[in-house]
Structure formats: structure tokens, C-alpha cells
Design a protein around this motif. Structure first.
Motif, PDB file in Angstrom:
ATOM      1  N   LEU A 191     -12.602  -5.688   8.261  1.00 26.97           N
ATOM      2  CA  LEU A 191     -11.377  -4.897   8.119  1.00 26.97           C
ATOM      3  C   LEU A 191     -10.567  -5.073   9.394  1.00 26.97           C
ATOM      4  N   PHE A 192      -9.305  -5.460   9.225  1.00 28.00           N
ATOM      5  CA  PHE A 192      -8.426  -5.741  10.356  1.00 28.00           C
ATOM      6  C   PHE A 192      -7.195  -4.840  10.310  1.00 28.00           C
ATOM      7  N   TRP A 193      -6.689  -4.477  11.477  1.00 29.78           N
ATOM      8  CA  TRP A 193      -5.414  -3.775  11.582  1.00 29.78           C
ATOM      9  C   TRP A 193      -4.325  -4.842  11.566  1.00 29.78           C
ATOM     10  N   VAL A 194      -3.305  -4.648  10.707  1.00 22.78           N
ATOM     11  CA  VAL A 194      -2.215  -5.610  10.591  1.00 22.78           C
ATOM     12  C   VAL A 194      -0.952  -5.080  11.260  1.00 22.78           C
ATOM     13  N   SER A 195      -0.583  -3.845  10.899  1.00 20.64           N
ATOM     14  CA  SER A 195       0.633  -3.263  11.466  1.00 20.64           C
ATOM     15  C   SER A 195       0.583  -1.754  11.321  1.00 20.64           C
ATOM     16  N   GLY A 196       1.504  -1.086  12.019  1.00 21.12           N
ATOM     17  CA  GLY A 196       1.582   0.369  11.955  1.00 21.12           C
ATOM     18  C   GLY A 196       1.749   0.962  13.331  1.00 21.12           C
ATOM     19  N   PRO A 197       1.646   2.282  13.408  1.00 22.56           N
ATOM     20  CA  PRO A 197       1.915   2.987  14.662  1.00 22.56           C
ATOM     21  C   PRO A 197       0.740   3.007  15.647  1.00 22.56           C
ATOM     22  N   LEU A 198       0.247   1.841  15.976  1.00 22.24           N
ATOM     23  CA  LEU A 198      -0.814   1.703  16.981  1.00 22.24           C
ATOM     24  C   LEU A 198      -0.428   0.595  17.944  1.00 22.24           C
ATOM     25  N   ASP A 199      -0.925   0.679  19.140  1.00 25.75           N
ATOM     26  CA  ASP A 199      -0.680  -0.363  20.122  1.00 25.75           C
ATOM     27  C   ASP A 199      -1.849  -1.338  20.106  1.00 25.75           C
ATOM     28  N   LEU A 200      -1.970  -2.050  18.999  1.00 29.72           N
ATOM     29  CA  LEU A 200      -3.029  -3.047  18.835  1.00 29.72           C
ATOM     30  C   LEU A 200      -2.391  -4.381  18.465  1.00 29.72           C
ATOM     31  N   PRO A 201      -3.010  -5.471  18.858  1.00 32.70           N
ATOM     32  CA  PRO A 201      -2.482  -6.764  18.409  1.00 32.70           C
ATOM     33  C   PRO A 201      -2.759  -6.957  16.922  1.00 32.70           C
ATOM     34  N   PRO A 202      -1.869  -7.639  16.209  1.00 30.64           N
ATOM     35  CA  PRO A 202      -2.140  -7.939  14.793  1.00 30.64           C
ATOM     36  C   PRO A 202      -3.475  -8.675  14.651  1.00 30.64           C
ATOM     37  N   GLN A 203      -4.150  -8.441  13.554  1.00 28.03           N
ATOM     38  CA  GLN A 203      -5.458  -9.025  13.240  1.00 28.03           C
ATOM     39  C   GLN A 203      -6.577  -8.470  14.121  1.00 28.03           C
ATOM     40  N   HIS A 204      -6.352  -7.292  14.705  1.00 28.78           N
ATOM     41  CA  HIS A 204      -7.388  -6.648  15.520  1.00 28.78           C
ATOM     42  C   HIS A 204      -8.529  -6.202  14.603  1.00 28.78           C
ATOM     43  N   LEU A 205      -9.747  -6.605  14.907  1.00 28.62           N
ATOM     44  CA  LEU A 205     -10.913  -6.264  14.103  1.00 28.62           C
ATOM     45  C   LEU A 205     -11.244  -4.784  14.255  1.00 28.62           C
ATOM     46  N   LEU A 206     -11.273  -4.071  13.125  1.00 25.87           N
ATOM     47  CA  LEU A 206     -11.591  -2.638  13.118  1.00 25.87           C
ATOM     48  C   LEU A 206     -13.030  -2.366  12.702  1.00 25.87           C
ATOM     49  N   ALA A 207     -13.533  -3.159  11.745  1.00 30.02           N
ATOM     50  CA  ALA A 207     -14.890  -2.942  11.226  1.00 30.02           C
ATOM     51  C   ALA A 207     -15.390  -4.237  10.609  1.00 30.02           C
ATOM     52  N   GLN A 208     -16.713  -4.377  10.595  1.00 26.78           N
ATOM     53  CA  GLN A 208     -17.322  -5.515   9.912  1.00 26.78           C
ATOM     54  C   GLN A 208     -18.729  -5.134   9.468  1.00 26.78           C
ATOM     55  N   ALA A 209     -19.194  -5.804   8.415  1.00 35.95           N
ATOM     56  CA  ALA A 209     -20.531  -5.529   7.894  1.00 35.95           C
ATOM     57  C   ALA A 209     -20.955  -6.626   6.938  1.00 35.95           C
ATOM     58  N   LYS A 210     -22.240  -6.697   6.721  1.00 35.91           N
ATOM     59  CA  LYS A 210     -22.797  -7.482   5.623  1.00 35.91           C
ATOM     60  C   LYS A 210     -23.130  -6.458   4.543  1.00 35.91           C
ATOM     61  N   LEU A 211     -22.466  -6.565   3.399  1.00 28.55           N
ATOM     62  CA  LEU A 211     -22.639  -5.595   2.314  1.00 28.55           C
ATOM     63  C   LEU A 211     -23.613  -6.140   1.277  1.00 28.55           C
ATOM     64  N   ASN A 212     -24.625  -5.344   0.954  1.00 27.09           N
ATOM     65  CA  ASN A 212     -25.589  -5.680  -0.089  1.00 27.09           C
ATOM     66  C   ASN A 212     -25.158  -4.966  -1.365  1.00 27.09           C
ATOM     67  N   VAL A 213     -24.949  -5.734  -2.425  1.00 24.79           N
ATOM     68  CA  VAL A 213     -24.434  -5.171  -3.667  1.00 24.79           C
ATOM     69  C   VAL A 213     -25.306  -5.588  -4.853  1.00 24.79           C
ATOM     70  N   PHE A 214     -25.165  -4.828  -5.931  1.00 25.56           N
ATOM     71  CA  PHE A 214     -25.889  -5.127  -7.167  1.00 25.56           C
ATOM     72  C   PHE A 214     -24.981  -4.840  -8.344  1.00 25.56           C
ATOM     73  N   SER A 215     -24.820  -5.831  -9.199  1.00 22.53           N
ATOM     74  CA  SER A 215     -24.070  -5.672 -10.443  1.00 22.53           C
ATOM     75  C   SER A 215     -24.919  -6.278 -11.552  1.00 22.53           C
ATOM     76  N   PRO A 216     -25.672  -5.426 -12.259  1.00 18.74           N
ATOM     77  CA  PRO A 216     -26.584  -5.958 -13.285  1.00 18.74           C
ATOM     78  C   PRO A 216     -25.814  -6.657 -14.402  1.00 18.74           C
ATOM     79  N   PRO A 217     -26.405  -7.687 -14.984  1.00 15.36           N
ATOM     80  CA  PRO A 217     -25.730  -8.413 -16.062  1.00 15.36           C
ATOM     81  C   PRO A 217     -25.342  -7.516 -17.242  1.00 15.36           C
ATOM     82  N   ASP A 218     -26.171  -6.525 -17.554  1.00 10.83           N
ATOM     83  CA  ASP A 218     -25.877  -5.575 -18.625  1.00 10.83           C
ATOM     84  C   ASP A 218     -25.941  -4.166 -18.027  1.00 10.83           C
ATOM     85  N   VAL A 219     -24.805  -3.677 -17.578  1.00  7.25           N
ATOM     86  CA  VAL A 219     -24.749  -2.393 -16.883  1.00  7.25           C
ATOM     87  C   VAL A 219     -25.217  -1.252 -17.778  1.00  7.25           C
TER      88      VAL A 219
END
Length: 162
Positions: free
Chosen positions: A124-152
Motif C-alpha cells: 500500500l502506497f501513499w499517492v497524494s493528499g494532505p501529507l508531506d510524503l513523497p509520492p509512492q511512499h510505502l505505507l504497508a506491505q505483507a504476504k497475504l495467505n488466502v483461500f478460495s475453495p473451488p465450490d464455496v
């Protein structure tokens, strides 16, 4: 393949109403998606004019769901329910962002199997808005483990009966 940018994201997600946290899909392919979220006063997680970034994991997870929704659309299939099982290496680089911020979500599939399990690198990156951050500033990162069964439906019925 859908034409990007996609401004109507809700049909590609198994969410509705205020739970839809993405505003635009800028691009996607067989392994990657880039989306944007505009943080307004009506955002589900905003408190006192700020979006606490503890909720960044849900925004990134919706990036994964949007990618799966794009893939389903391309195959002519309905959008399926998926589950965020957990994360690894979840890092936050800011406590919150103010209303008026535009955020960029990037997700990349790193592992998927035929049973519906997957691992996605998300950021997740900050792009623009009322902050004094450079564009593309990294806000968060993670490796997400997900599951979507073939027949929910069958999976949920099995879980209810056990």
C-alpha cells in the motif's frame, strides 16, 4: 480482458456497500493488479478524519479479491467468496493517513494451487493528499495467505455441519 481503468469495482468484489474499499482498478494481468482507494469521510475505517493503517490489511486483501474478480470475469465465471487466512511479514510504515489521501494498492500472486490456496505479495502506497510524503511512499506491505475453495457453497455447508 476488461478495459482499464475500471471505475466500477463493486461488481468484481464479493463485497457490497460501504465494505467496498477500492475506487479504481488501474491495471491487471495474469499475476498482478494495481488499484486505488480514495480516503473520504465516508470511508468505513475513518476515525476523526484519519484512516488508521491497521486497516491496511483489509484494503490490500481487497486488491487480491479484485484480481480474483477480474480473473473470474475473464473466464466468464461469477465472482467467488474468498477468505483471508492470515499474513506474514505484515509491516506498517505509518500510523494513519488523513482524509483526502489517495492510496495505491499493488498485489502480485506468488503462489497458487488448484485447491484454492494462494499467497500474494501486497503493498500500500501513499499517492497524494494532505501529507508531506513523497509520492509512492510505502505505507504497508505483507504476504497475504488466502483461500478460495473451488465450490464455496459446498465448503460452507461442510463447515456448518462439522
Amino acid at each position: 480482458m476488461l478495459n482499464c481503468p475500471i471505475h466500477s469495482v463493486a461488481p468484481l468484489l464479493p463485497h457490497s456497500g460501504a465494505m467496498v474499499l477500492l475506487d479504481q482498478i488501474a491495471e491487471y494481468d495474469d499475476t498482478h493488479l494495481v488499484a486505488y482507494a480514495d480516503i473520504t469521510e465516508r470511508h468505513l475505517f475513518v476515525v476523526d478524519g484519519q484512516l488508521p493503517l491497521i486497516g491496511a490489511i483489509e484494503i490490500m486483501a481487497q486488491g487480491v479479491a479484485a484480481l480474483a474478480g477480474c480473473w473470474a470475469h475473464d473466464r466468464g465465471e461469477p465472482v467467488q467468496l474468498g477468505f483471508l487466512l492470515g499474513s506474514r511479514k505484515y509491516e506498517l510504515f505509518a500510523a494513519s493517513v488523513p482524509v483526502g489521501s489517495r492510496l495505491k494498492i499493488s498485489v502480485t500472486a506468488s503462489l497458487q494451487d488448484s485447491n484454492g490456496f494462494g499467497v500474494f505479495d501486497a503493498a500500500l502506497f501513499w499517492v497524494s493528499g494532505p501529507l508531506d510524503l513523497p509520492p509512492q511512499h510505502l505505507l504497508a506491505q505483507a504476504k497475504l495467505n488466502v483461500f478460495s475453495p473451488p465450490d464455496v457453497a459446498a465448503y460452507l455447508q461442510q463447515e456448518v455441519s462439522t
